[in-house]
Design an enzyme around this catalytic site. Structure first.
Site, short mmCIF file in Angstrom:
data_model
loop_
_atom_site.label_atom_id
_atom_site.label_comp_id
_atom_site.label_asym_id
_atom_site.label_seq_id
_atom_site.Cartn_x
_atom_site.Cartn_y
_atom_site.Cartn_z
N GLN A 229 1.65 -0.03 -10.82
CA GLN A 229 0.62 0.74 -10.11
C GLN A 229 -0.75 0.48 -10.74
OE1 GLN A 229 1.25 2.52 -7.29
NE2 GLN A 229 -0.92 2.96 -7.10
N LYS B 279 6.35 6.59 -3.07
CA LYS B 279 7.15 5.37 -3.06
C LYS B 279 8.59 5.68 -3.43
CE LYS B 279 3.08 2.57 -3.96
NZ LYS B 279 2.15 1.98 -4.94
N ASP C 173 4.18 -6.53 -4.27
CA ASP C 173 2.80 -6.17 -3.96
C ASP C 173 2.01 -7.39 -3.46
OD1 ASP C 173 1.80 -3.59 -4.13
OD2 ASP C 173 1.85 -3.57 -6.32
N1 GUN Z 1 -3.32 0.86 -6.26
C1 GUN Z 1 -3.90 1.06 -5.06
N2 GUN Z 1 -3.21 0.40 -4.10
C2 GUN Z 1 -2.19 -0.21 -4.71
C3 GUN Z 1 -1.13 -1.03 -4.25
O1 GUN Z 1 -0.99 -1.36 -3.07
N3 GUN Z 1 -0.27 -1.46 -5.20
C4 GUN Z 1 -0.40 -1.16 -6.50
N4 GUN Z 1 0.48 -1.65 -7.36
N5 GUN Z 1 -1.37 -0.41 -6.97
C5 GUN Z 1 -2.26 0.06 -6.07
#
Ligand code: GUN
Length: 278
Positions: free
Chosen positions: A97, A53, A120
């Site tokens: 996350q 990211k 998200d």
């Molecule tokens: N963990 C697995 N997929 C995701 C996601 O799309 N966003 C976040 N914040 N955590 C995750």
């Protein structure tokens, strides 16, 4: 191989290129998008995602900051950080996350994020908006899945979509997005009586369960579009939820793992962060 290969890596790359253009136009108007990524603890998979990211932000010209917190941080300290990021004018998107280490209340943390910065799409306000057809942030992986299917240029309206898996991050929002596109949607899960029979009916089959090679060729209607969301590690190798080698012989189109849905998730996160500024 019979199926068309859906190249998520290339599509994601072209989306990132478009976003880079957009970001430089925004910057010319004195606006720079900013993303804060919060990582708690030392889960190796999460560390990989966070690194990807950050790299994507850098490439596109999005300001990013990482808040790497120790596993034993208290719920209050984490909420204080979220509150500070909510108020920070340089930050337009906040991503915590998941999963959080044991002992931390994920729901409370997500609820604390300002829905206007919830790139998200996990906040209940945005989840609700998705379901009633209002504009809002949509979870990135489902958004990436829809984008891949749209680019195949076959109508989604009226199609039978089967989503295997009912997680809040992938299964449920994917079903909601396909419903919004006027598909007839079935969600299968661990208590579904006959997953195999359901899957065989699908024009579009989405596998998001986390079981390596679960979907076999007998599960797939000839010509169906197969989207594999699984990221399973076997002896260091990444494999999906779909038995790619055999399913590719019957499917009409299929995503590989890696290089299918994965890169799209990050591209859609970048898109959401740019949209958060606009
Ligand atoms: N963990 C697995 N997929 C995701 C996601 O799309 N966003 C976040 N914040 N955590 C995750």
């Amino acid at each position: 191989m019979g199926a068309q290969l859906i190249n998520g890596k290339d599509i994601a790359q072209s989306i990132r290129k478009e976003l880079k253009e957009k970001v430089s136009q925004l910057e010319a108007r004195g606006k720079k998008p900013g993303l804060a990524v919060v990582l708690v603890g030392d889960d190796p998979a999460s560390a990989v995602y966070v690194r990807q990211k950050k790299r994507a932000c850098k490439e596109i010209g999005i300001y990013s900051e990482e808040h790497h917190l120790p596993e034993d941080i208290s719920q209050d300290e984490l909420l204080t950080l979220v509150d500070r990021l909510n108020k920070d004018p340089n930050i337009h998107g906040i991503l915590v996350q998941l999963p959080l280490p044991e002992g931390l209340d994920e729901t409370e943390v997500i609820d604390a994020i300002d829905p206007r910065k919830d790139v998200d799409g996990f906040h209940p306000i945005n989840v609700g908006r998705l379901h009633i057809g209002e504009k809002g942030f949509v979870p990135c992986t489902p958004a990436g899945i829809i984008e891949l299917v749209r680019r195949l240029e076959v109508p989604i309206s009226g199609k039978k979509v089967v989503v295997v898996g009912r997680s809040n991050i992938v299964g449920k929002p994917t079903a909601a997005l396909f419903l919004r596109e006027n598909a007839t949607v079935t969600i299968c899960h661990s208590r579904t009586k006959d997953v195999f029979e359901e899957c065989r009916q699908a024009d579009i089959l989405v596998a998001a369960v986390g079981k390596p090679h679960m979907v076999k060729k007998e599960w797939v209607k000839p010509g169906a579009i197969v989207i594999d969301v699984g990221i399973n590690r076997i002896d260091g190798r990444l494999v999906g939820d779909v038995d790619f080698d055999e399913v590719k012989e019957v499917a009409g189109a299929i995503t590989p793992v890696p290089g299918g849905v994965g890169p799209m998730t990050i591209a859609m996160l970048m898109k959401a962060t740019v949209a958060a500024v606009e």
